[in-house]
Design an enzyme around this catalytic site. Structure first.
Site, PDB file in Angstrom:
ATOM      1  N   ARG A   1      65.888 -69.791  15.200  1.00  0.00           N
ATOM      2  CA  ARG A   1      65.167 -70.076  13.954  1.00  0.00           C
ATOM      3  C   ARG A   1      65.515 -68.987  12.937  1.00  0.00           C
ATOM      4  O   ARG A   1      65.194 -67.823  13.140  1.00  0.00           O
ATOM      5  CB  ARG A   1      63.663 -70.100  14.225  1.00  0.00           C
ATOM      6  CG  ARG A   1      62.809 -70.273  12.977  1.00  0.00           C
ATOM      7  CD  ARG A   1      61.314 -70.386  13.321  1.00  0.00           C
ATOM      8  NE  ARG A   1      60.524 -70.506  12.124  1.00  0.00           N
ATOM      9  CZ  ARG A   1      59.818 -69.509  11.585  1.00  0.00           C
ATOM     10  NH1 ARG A   1      59.783 -68.313  12.150  1.00  0.00           N
ATOM     11  NH2 ARG A   1      59.138 -69.709  10.477  1.00  0.00           N
TER      12      ARG A   1
ATOM     13  N   HIS B   1      61.585 -68.198   3.429  1.00  0.00           N
ATOM     14  CA  HIS B   1      60.814 -67.176   4.147  1.00  0.00           C
ATOM     15  C   HIS B   1      60.583 -66.021   3.174  1.00  0.00           C
ATOM     16  O   HIS B   1      61.103 -64.935   3.327  1.00  0.00           O
ATOM     17  CB  HIS B   1      61.558 -66.732   5.414  1.00  0.00           C
ATOM     18  CG  HIS B   1      60.691 -66.065   6.452  1.00  0.00           C
ATOM     19  ND1 HIS B   1      60.605 -66.509   7.755  1.00  0.00           N
ATOM     20  CD2 HIS B   1      59.873 -64.983   6.379  1.00  0.00           C
ATOM     21  CE1 HIS B   1      59.792 -65.714   8.439  1.00  0.00           C
ATOM     22  NE2 HIS B   1      59.332 -64.770   7.617  1.00  0.00           N
TER      23      HIS B   1
ATOM     24  N   GLU C   1      54.923 -69.728   6.339  1.00  0.00           N
ATOM     25  CA  GLU C   1      53.685 -69.026   6.021  1.00  0.00           C
ATOM     26  C   GLU C   1      53.381 -68.953   4.528  1.00  0.00           C
ATOM     27  O   GLU C   1      53.360 -67.864   3.945  1.00  0.00           O
ATOM     28  CB  GLU C   1      53.707 -67.607   6.608  1.00  0.00           C
ATOM     29  CG  GLU C   1      53.916 -67.560   8.114  1.00  0.00           C
ATOM     30  CD  GLU C   1      53.683 -66.178   8.701  1.00  0.00           C
ATOM     31  OE1 GLU C   1      53.477 -65.215   7.951  1.00  0.00           O
ATOM     32  OE2 GLU C   1      53.711 -66.074   9.944  1.00  0.00           O
TER      33      GLU C   1
ATOM     34  N   ASN D   1      52.567 -70.159  13.687  1.00  0.00           N
ATOM     35  CA  ASN D   1      52.778 -68.728  13.891  1.00  0.00           C
ATOM     36  C   ASN D   1      51.440 -68.110  14.250  1.00  0.00           C
ATOM     37  O   ASN D   1      50.464 -68.241  13.506  1.00  0.00           O
ATOM     38  CB  ASN D   1      53.317 -68.058  12.615  1.00  0.00           C
ATOM     39  CG  ASN D   1      54.762 -68.438  12.327  1.00  0.00           C
ATOM     40  OD1 ASN D   1      55.359 -69.225  13.061  1.00  0.00           O
ATOM     41  ND2 ASN D   1      55.318 -67.879  11.277  1.00  0.00           N
TER      42      ASN D   1
ATOM     43  N   TYR E   1      49.609 -64.546  15.785  1.00  0.00           N
ATOM     44  CA  TYR E   1      49.659 -63.160  16.249  1.00  0.00           C
ATOM     45  C   TYR E   1      48.324 -62.717  16.838  1.00  0.00           C
ATOM     46  O   TYR E   1      48.279 -62.020  17.826  1.00  0.00           O
ATOM     47  CB  TYR E   1      50.113 -62.234  15.115  1.00  0.00           C
ATOM     48  CG  TYR E   1      51.594 -62.446  14.815  1.00  0.00           C
ATOM     49  CD1 TYR E   1      52.566 -61.785  15.552  1.00  0.00           C
ATOM     50  CD2 TYR E   1      52.009 -63.366  13.861  1.00  0.00           C
ATOM     51  CE1 TYR E   1      53.921 -62.010  15.334  1.00  0.00           C
ATOM     52  CE2 TYR E   1      53.368 -63.602  13.627  1.00  0.00           C
ATOM     53  CZ  TYR E   1      54.309 -62.919  14.372  1.00  0.00           C
ATOM     54  OH  TYR E   1      55.648 -63.154  14.164  1.00  0.00           O
TER      55      TYR E   1
ATOM     56  N   GLU F   1      56.466 -68.621  15.826  1.00  0.00           N
ATOM     57  CA  GLU F   1      56.479 -67.156  15.881  1.00  0.00           C
ATOM     58  C   GLU F   1      55.324 -66.670  16.730  1.00  0.00           C
ATOM     59  O   GLU F   1      54.198 -67.137  16.578  1.00  0.00           O
ATOM     60  CB  GLU F   1      56.305 -66.502  14.488  1.00  0.00           C
ATOM     61  CG  GLU F   1      57.540 -66.420  13.673  1.00  0.00           C
ATOM     62  CD  GLU F   1      57.313 -65.734  12.324  1.00  0.00           C
ATOM     63  OE1 GLU F   1      56.483 -64.793  12.253  1.00  0.00           O
ATOM     64  OE2 GLU F   1      57.952 -66.147  11.352  1.00  0.00           O
TER      65      GLU F   1
HETATM   66  C1  FCB Z   1      55.026 -63.022  10.146  1.00  0.00           C
HETATM   67  C2  FCB Z   1      56.288 -63.215   9.358  1.00  0.00           C
HETATM   68  C3  FCB Z   1      57.495 -62.563   9.955  1.00  0.00           C
HETATM   69  C4  FCB Z   1      57.163 -61.219  10.571  1.00  0.00           C
HETATM   70  C5  FCB Z   1      55.973 -61.324  11.471  1.00  0.00           C
HETATM   71  C6  FCB Z   1      55.604 -60.029  12.164  1.00  0.00           C
HETATM   72  O1  FCB Z   1      53.922 -63.132   9.317  1.00  0.00           O
HETATM   73  O2  FCB Z   1      56.565 -64.591   9.197  1.00  0.00           O
HETATM   74  O3  FCB Z   1      58.472 -62.487   8.971  1.00  0.00           O
HETATM   75  O4  FCB Z   1      56.995 -60.287   9.579  1.00  0.00           O
HETATM   76  O5  FCB Z   1      54.871 -61.781  10.760  1.00  0.00           O
END
Ligand code: FCB
Length: 492
Positions: A98, A141, A186, A315, A317, A395
């Protein structure tokens, strides 16, 4: 689920909500294993081959905006080293890469197409295909041409139409070889970190501008989907959104419940609902009423924005615990830059983050894998399932303070554990019936982490920024084996 196996070892509790299975797990046949990067974060060659400034080149020059004034002029040198990088991907058994295309390389200053810029992506795609790796292309991006920012950026409605033209240009060059097209990565970050919080390029700090940008990003997404679909009905089209999972600090306190609702509306549903349901959430419209969002919404916009998509990229985290009252020891999570920043939320004054005592990464982000299961379940049940949209985790990953040995090798056990737990969370969602078809590690290699510059390392491959040498970390070797077998070994 067909073709999946799981052992019957006891459940593993890793967060407040869902129990994850610590045993050996296998993923469905055909599950896509990938890794992700983004143009500005890895390419370098920022003023080579006709490329001109993006908003990130300009932002990196603003005093105090990025830690140590780091910029993407060289980054990982992927523009020159892409062949070596594709060979590395093959070595790591990746099924998909990707990456994103740079608007400023493809149409410098947002103007006429640039054959030399397009040729880079054409060579990259050929190299991937020759290695048996599926190209997963993202058009945006975060790197708007600076010349377009000077005409108002995403606050200017024209930018949405120019984005669809840019999508057409990339499709002209690569449409014969690339099947998966993601419009935006995002948009929450582009709109609200960029135009309201001032944390990211272009660094504006305006609530109305953030909301206008959000609407025009959505419009650009819809226009690009329509354009690409009209060119080729067989393309896999989608968007990648970042999600949080806001839990109320006290579920019995209506003020805390309302705090979580606000974050959910302004982070998740502001993009999800127009795309999937063709309408902004009513509670969001009430929360942001004074900032003029509806002034930008014209007749027909929401029909364009809700043009059917095939895939939603997720995505993830971390989630967060939020409340209406301040909590001691609240996490920062933002780069300690000199330039002042604001809250990215247009209407969440008085909402506070509450630390939960979970382990954190070097970003100070809580490690909360079970949140990914809950997120995928919710998306599937409320949004993508009914709409017939497939989910991919586009992600997920972690920055840690890597310590290389003399050869550059990093024994990054914490990162291995992070991936292991989050993949268990994905597996759990699939077992509960969620249609998740693939997973992309963020990131293939250490790279430019936006306002943190090169200070945070997310890669499964280490990059030595002096020599640009790549060294797979322990996590890369571990992930390569997972990709090869389609299975997770039991936890020790
Ligand atoms: C996301 C982004 C990516 C990277 C990660 C840690 O928000 O899409 O580019 O910075 O965080």
């Amino acid at each position: 689920m067909n073709g999946m196996t799981s052992s019957t070892t006891p459940d593993l509790l890793v967060g407040p909500g869902v129990r994850l299975n610590p045993g050996a797990l296998s993923f469905p046949p055909g599950f896509l294993w990938g890794a992700a990067t983004a143009a500005y974060q890895v390419e370098g060659a920022a003023h080579v081959g006709g490329r001109t400034d993006s908003i990130w080149d300009a932002f990196a020059r603003v005093p105090g905006a990025v830690l140590d004034g780091h910029d993407g002029e060289v980054a990982c040198g992927h523009y020159d080293l892409y062949r070596q990088d594709v060979a590395l991907m093959k070595d790591l058994n990746l099924g998909s890469y990707r990456f994103s295309t740079s608007w400023s390389r493809v149409r410098p200053d947002g103007g006429a197409p640039n054959a030399e810029g397009l040729d880079f992506y054409s060579r990259l795609v050929d190299e991937l295909l020759a290695a048996g790796i599926k190209p997963w292309l993202t058009l945006y991006h975060w790197d708007l041409p600076q010349a377009l920012e000077e005409k108002g950026g995403w606050v200017n409605r024209d930018t949405a139409y120019l984005f669809a033209e840019y999508a057409a240009t990339v499709h002209d060059a690569l449409g014969d070889r690339v099947g998966v097209w993601t419009t935006l990565n995002e948009p929450w970050c582009s709109a609200f970190l960029g135009y309201t919080g001032g944390v990211h390029a272009p660094g504006r700090q305006s609530r109305p501008d953030g909301l206008a940008a959000a609407h025009h990003l959505l419009l650009g997404h819809g226009l690009a989907v329509q354009e690409l679909r009209s060119r080729d009905a067989d393309l896999d089209l989608g968007i990648t959104l970042n999600f949080t999972l806001p839990d109320p600090a006290d579920p019995d306190d209506p003020a805390d419940v309302d705090a979580a609702r606000r974050i959910d509306a302004q982070f998740n549903r502001i993009f999800l609902e127009p795309i999937i349901r063709g309408a902004y959430p009513q509670d969001l419209l009430e929360d942001v009423a004074e900032y003029g969002l509806l002034d930008h919404v014209r007749d027909g916009d929401l029909d364009i924005i809700s043009a059917p998509i095939d895939a939603l990229g997720v995505n993830y985290y971390h989630g967060e615990l939020v409340g209406a009252h301040p909590a001691p020891g609240a996490r920062a999570g933002e780069a300690p830059v000199e330039r002042p920043t604001s809250s990215p939320y247009p209407a969440a004054d008085g909402v506070h983050n509450h630390p939960r005592g979970l382990p954190v990464t070097s970003m100070d982000w809580e490690v909360q894998p079970e949140g990914l299961t809950r997120l995928l379940l919710r998306l599937h049940e409320e949004y993508t399932g009914p709409a017939g949209v497939t989910l991919y985790v586009t992600e997920n990953g972690a920055a840690y303070d890597d310590v290389p040995d003399a050869t550059g090798f990093v024994q990054d056990d914490e990162r291995v554990s992070f991936f292991d737990l989050h993949l268990r969370a994905v597996h759990e969602a699939i077992q509960r019936g969620v249609d998740v078809r693939g997973y992309f590690a963020w990131s293939l290699m250490d790279n430019y982490e936006w306002a943190w510059g090169y200070h945070k390392r997310f890669g499964i491959v280490r990059v030595d920024y002096d020599t640009l040498e790549r060294t797979p970390k322990a996590s890369a070797r571990w992930y390569a084996e997972v990709a090869r077998t389609g299975a997770l070994p039991a936890q020790p």
